[in-house]
Design an enzyme around this catalytic site. Structure first.
Site, PDB file in Angstrom:
ATOM      1  N   GLY A   1      -0.219  -0.993   6.416  1.00 48.09           N
ATOM      2  CA  GLY A   1      -1.307  -0.039   6.487  1.00 48.09           C
ATOM      3  C   GLY A   1      -2.596  -0.720   6.909  1.00 48.09           C
ATOM      4  N   ALA A   2      -3.698   0.020   6.872  1.00 40.78           N
ATOM      5  CA  ALA A   2      -5.010  -0.534   7.201  1.00 40.78           C
ATOM      6  C   ALA A   2      -6.082   0.315   6.543  1.00 40.78           C
ATOM      7  CB  ALA A   2      -5.220  -0.590   8.713  1.00 40.78           C
ATOM      8  N   ASP A   3      -7.224  -0.302   6.302  1.00 45.06           N
ATOM      9  CA  ASP A   3      -8.371   0.415   5.748  1.00 45.06           C
ATOM     10  C   ASP A   3      -9.222   1.026   6.855  1.00 45.06           C
ATOM     11  OD1 ASP A   3      -7.525  -0.515   3.219  1.00 45.06           O
ATOM     12  OD2 ASP A   3      -8.613  -2.387   3.529  1.00 45.06           O
TER      13      ASP A   3
ATOM     14  N   GLY B   1      -7.085  -5.149   3.210  1.00 44.74           N
ATOM     15  CA  GLY B   1      -7.302  -5.948   2.018  1.00 44.74           C
ATOM     16  C   GLY B   1      -7.740  -5.211   0.777  1.00 44.74           C
TER      17      GLY B   1
ATOM     18  N   GLU C   1      -0.196 -10.550   4.147  1.00 42.03           N
ATOM     19  CA  GLU C   1       0.005  -9.577   5.222  1.00 42.03           C
ATOM     20  C   GLU C   1      -0.305 -10.191   6.583  1.00 42.03           C
ATOM     21  OE1 GLU C   1      -0.958  -5.429   2.803  1.00 42.03           O
ATOM     22  OE2 GLU C   1      -2.596  -6.572   3.699  1.00 42.03           O
TER      23      GLU C   1
ATOM     24  N   GLY D   1       0.817  -1.205   0.000  1.00 35.32           N
ATOM     25  CA  GLY D   1       0.000   0.000   0.000  1.00 35.32           C
ATOM     26  C   GLY D   1       0.851   1.255   0.000  1.00 35.32           C
ATOM     27  N   SER D   2       0.189   2.383  -0.209  1.00 36.10           N
ATOM     28  CA  SER D   2       0.897   3.645  -0.409  1.00 36.10           C
ATOM     29  C   SER D   2       1.653   4.110   0.825  1.00 36.10           C
ATOM     30  CB  SER D   2      -0.097   4.727  -0.848  1.00 36.10           C
ATOM     31  OG  SER D   2      -1.144   4.865   0.104  1.00 36.10           O
ATOM     32  N   THR D   3       1.120   3.885   2.022  1.00 37.48           N
ATOM     33  CA  THR D   3       1.795   4.374   3.222  1.00 37.48           C
ATOM     34  C   THR D   3       3.098   3.630   3.468  1.00 37.48           C
ATOM     35  OG1 THR D   3      -0.398   4.842   4.136  1.00 37.48           O
ATOM     36  CG2 THR D   3       1.460   4.995   5.641  1.00 37.48           C
TER      37      THR D   3
END
Length: 231
Positions: free
Chosen positions: A89-91, A102, A110, A34-36
């Protein structure tokens, strides 16, 4: 509201850089997708130029490609079944530090890496902090079992949707060669029990609920002037 809150990219960069400062010389670290986490790897590459030595376990092909580009030595869970630190990261993150992950379709790997880590560091911006988990739960499934899995998910009170590709026709294919169902429940009253129940469905590989790592989880929430750390 600071500018990082208004600018998610700035908040992600701040959180990602802060996580990179937690990495010590000689560590084996899990690299999320992910981007972070890309900002974390960017900062790690800068620290490596200053003498930091690390090895990373990527959780996706995308992360592996980016990590190699930053000069990070890669390894595997076969070689290191227990690792020092995983950064991801996380949503969504709830007050108990339970997560939904996810959106990048990498949550199975992950979760494997998070389980192997002594410490799990989650990097997010303020928008990902919620009072309760209520977003769609990504569920990785074996393509062979798509119909019975969808039927069982509907029986559990959700509306599963097969995730479609953006720059390709047809469904998203994970790095494990599986499909993703996005399962939207009317309410997630007990995330821990839901995670366990989803894992019992034949054909389900893994869900995006992360409820079993709260005792080793640190959440870094990015901000412009400073980051907020939970707990």
């Amino acid at each position: 509201m600071d500018s990082a809150t208004r600018d998610p990219a700035a908040a992600k960069r701040a959180a990602g850089y802060k996580a990179a400062e937690m990495v010590k010389d000689g560590m084996i670290i899990g690299l999320g997708t992910g981007s972070t986490v890309m900002y974390t790897m960017e900062r790690l590459s800068q620290r490596m130029q200053e003498g930091l030595t690390i090895s990373g376990i990527p959780t996706s092909f995308q992360t592996a490609i980016r990590a190699r580009g930053y000069g990070i030595t890669l390894t595997t869970l076969d070689d290191h079944p227990v690792i020092d630190l995983a950064i991801d990261g996380a949503d969504e993150v709830d007050p108990q530090l339970r997560l939904i992950k996810g959106r990048g379709a990498a949550h199975t790997r992950e979760k494997c890496v998070a389980a192997a880590a002594r410490q799990f560091v989650v990097v997010v911006d303020e928008q990902k902090i919620v009072t309760r988990l209520d977003g769609p739960v990504p569920v990785e499934i074996v393509p062979f079992a798509i119909r019975p899995v969808m039927d069982q998910l509907r029986a559990m009170g959700c509306d599963p949707v097969l995730r479609e590709g953006v720059k390709k026709d047809g469904p998203v294919i994970t790095d494990n060669m599986n499909f993703i169902l996005d399962a939207k429940f009317k309410t997630i009253a007990e995330p821990d029990k839901l995670e366990a129940a989803l894992g019992l469905i034949p054909g389900v590989v893994e869900s995006g609920l992360f409820c079993n790592f709260t005792d080793k989880t640190t959440v870094i929430v990015g901000g412009e002037k400073k980051c907020r750390i939970i707990p």
